[in-house]
Structure formats: structure tokens, C-alpha cells
Design an enzyme around this catalytic site. Structure first.
Site, short mmCIF file in Angstrom:
data_model
loop_
_atom_site.label_atom_id
_atom_site.label_comp_id
_atom_site.label_asym_id
_atom_site.label_seq_id
_atom_site.Cartn_x
_atom_site.Cartn_y
_atom_site.Cartn_z
N PRO A 10 39.90 80.85 81.11
CA PRO A 10 40.89 79.85 81.51
C PRO A 10 40.88 78.58 80.66
CG PRO A 10 39.11 80.00 83.13
CD PRO A 10 38.97 81.17 82.20
N ASN A 11 42.08 78.12 80.38
CA ASN A 11 42.35 76.86 79.67
C ASN A 11 42.09 76.94 78.17
OD1 ASN A 11 43.12 75.39 82.09
ND2 ASN A 11 40.97 75.52 82.65
N ARG A 18 43.84 70.57 74.10
CA ARG A 18 43.04 70.24 75.27
C ARG A 18 41.82 69.41 74.87
NH1 ARG A 18 38.87 74.63 77.90
NH2 ARG A 18 38.33 73.36 79.71
N TYR A 23 36.72 69.73 72.38
CA TYR A 23 36.98 71.10 71.92
C TYR A 23 37.61 71.18 70.52
CZ TYR A 23 36.04 72.15 76.82
OH TYR A 23 35.45 72.25 78.06
N ASN A 72 33.96 83.93 75.99
CA ASN A 72 33.93 82.55 76.47
C ASN A 72 34.69 82.55 77.79
OD1 ASN A 72 34.08 79.86 77.06
ND2 ASN A 72 34.70 79.21 75.01
N ALA A 75 35.47 77.99 82.58
CA ALA A 75 34.84 77.51 83.82
C ALA A 75 34.36 78.65 84.73
CB ALA A 75 35.81 76.60 84.57
N HIS A 78 30.62 79.33 85.25
CA HIS A 78 29.77 78.61 86.20
C HIS A 78 29.95 79.08 87.64
CE1 HIS A 78 29.52 76.23 82.62
NE2 HIS A 78 30.78 75.86 82.70
N ASP A 85 28.84 90.86 87.28
CA ASP A 85 28.77 92.28 87.64
C ASP A 85 29.55 93.15 86.66
OD1 ASP A 85 27.20 91.65 89.81
OD2 ASP A 85 28.79 91.91 91.31
N GLU A 96 27.69 85.70 75.26
CA GLU A 96 28.35 84.55 75.89
C GLU A 96 28.45 83.43 74.87
OE1 GLU A 96 26.10 83.06 79.24
OE2 GLU A 96 27.27 81.21 79.36
N HIS A 98 30.09 79.34 74.06
CA HIS A 98 30.78 78.11 74.46
C HIS A 98 30.96 77.23 73.24
CE1 HIS A 98 30.31 79.20 78.61
NE2 HIS A 98 29.06 79.52 78.33
N ARG A 105 26.65 68.03 79.18
CA ARG A 105 27.83 67.63 79.95
C ARG A 105 27.48 67.57 81.45
NH1 ARG A 105 32.71 71.12 78.09
NH2 ARG A 105 33.82 69.43 79.15
C1 DQA Z 1 33.52 76.00 77.74
C2 DQA Z 1 32.64 75.15 78.63
C3 DQA Z 1 33.03 75.28 80.08
O1 DQA Z 1 32.20 74.48 80.90
C4 DQA Z 1 34.47 74.84 80.28
O2 DQA Z 1 34.85 75.05 81.62
C5 DQA Z 1 35.40 75.51 79.34
C6 DQA Z 1 35.00 75.69 77.96
C7 DQA Z 1 33.23 75.78 76.24
O3 DQA Z 1 33.65 76.62 75.45
O4 DQA Z 1 32.61 74.78 75.86
O5 DQA Z 1 36.53 75.83 79.70
O6 DQA Z 1 33.29 77.37 78.04
#
Ligand code: DQA
Length: 138
Positions: A10-11, A18, A23, A72, A75, A78, A85, A96, A98, A105
Site C-alpha cells: 500500500p501507498n 509521497r 521515500y 515491500n 504498512a 507491521h 502465513d 523483505e 524497505h 522512525r
Molecule cells: C516502508 C516502511 C513502512 O513503515 C511504511 O508503512 C511504508 C514504506 C518503506 O519502504 O520504508 O509504506 O515499507
């Protein structure tokens, strides 16, 4: 040819627009093109969704015959036991990633529900986190 799936949660469709101080200014599509040029020996697929179930469906879809998944989860990292799963359910190793160093943060970003299911974690190197994850599969 190695088949690598990149999955953004997401996002992350808003990369470049953003919170650029966190980022960066680049869209993911531009960076993806650079990755494809840098790794011609890999078949890199890309999927982004803002919906948890669609991320899970994609992991199921590719998770038995691709060579690697770079995830990635945004959110959902978390919060999502369901993603944990799904990663456990498939045979393809998942790395994983980020963009930001989540440990510098807010404290709610310090916990990952998915790390324990993943092969490894790369974070804090901006978009280069994805390239470092690519290297891990070569
Ligand atoms: C993120 C870090 C996450 O905490 C955040 O919710 C994101 C981006 C990162 O790539 O730094 O959406 O995964």
C-alpha cells in the site's frame, strides 16, 4: 533465466510524490526499468496493490515456481499475520525490503510481522534496497 517477482504494498504506487524526504523523488516505474537493464539475466515481474488480499493472492500465484520474491509490504509489514502465513505457505524465498530505515522512525514501524517468515531483510538504502535484494538471489 531466474524469475524474480517484486511486490509493492500500500501507498507505494505514490513513490516520487509521497513524502519525498522519506521515500525520495523517483517513481518506482523508472527505477524498475533500471533494474531490468542491470539484470538482463533475470526475468523481473512487478506487482503493486493497496489491498492485503491481492498481495497474498500474488504470493500464492508465483510462490511455487519463481526463484525469488522481493516484498515491500508497506504498512502491512507491521500488522499482517496473514502475509506472514502466506510467505510461510509458499516455497519461493521472500526477501523483505524497505526503502526507509524503519528503526529510526515511529516505534510502530519497529515491529515486522513478516521478517520471521522471510529469508532476509534489507532496509534503509532507499530504492537501492531492491537492488541489494536482487543481488541476494544471484
Ligand atoms: C516502508 C516502511 C513502512 O513503515 C511504511 O508503512 C511504508 C514504506 C518503506 O519502504 O520504508 O509504506 O515499507
Amino acid at each position: 533465466m531466474k524469475k524474480i517477482q517484486i511486490i509493492n504494498g500500500p501507498n507505494l504506487n505514490l513513490l516520487g510524490k509521497r513524502e519525498p524526504t522519506v521515500y525520495g523523488n523517483s517513481s518506482f516505474e523508472g527505477y524498475l526499468q533500471q533494474l531490468k537493464e542491470k539484470y538482463p539475466q533475470c526475468d523481473i515481474s512487478y506487482f503493486q496493490s493497496n489491498t492485503e488480499g491481492e498481495l497474498i493472492d500474488k504470493i500464492h500465484e508465483v510462490g511455487f515456481d519463481f526463484d525469488g520474491i522481493i516484498l515491500n509490504a508497506g504498512a502491512y509489514t507491521h500488522t499482517s499475520i496473514a502475509l506472514h502465513d502466506a510467505i510461510k505457505a509458499v516455497t519461493t524465498p521472500v526477501v523483505e525490503v524497505h526503502i526507509s530505515n524503519v528503526h529510526t522512525r515511529e516505534s510502530f514501524r519497529h515491529i515486522s510481522m513478516i521478517s520471521a517468515a522471510c529469508k532476509g531483510v534489507i532496509l534503509g538504502f532507499g530504492l537501492e534496497s531492491y537492488r541489494l535484494a536482487m543481488e541476494s538471489f544471484l
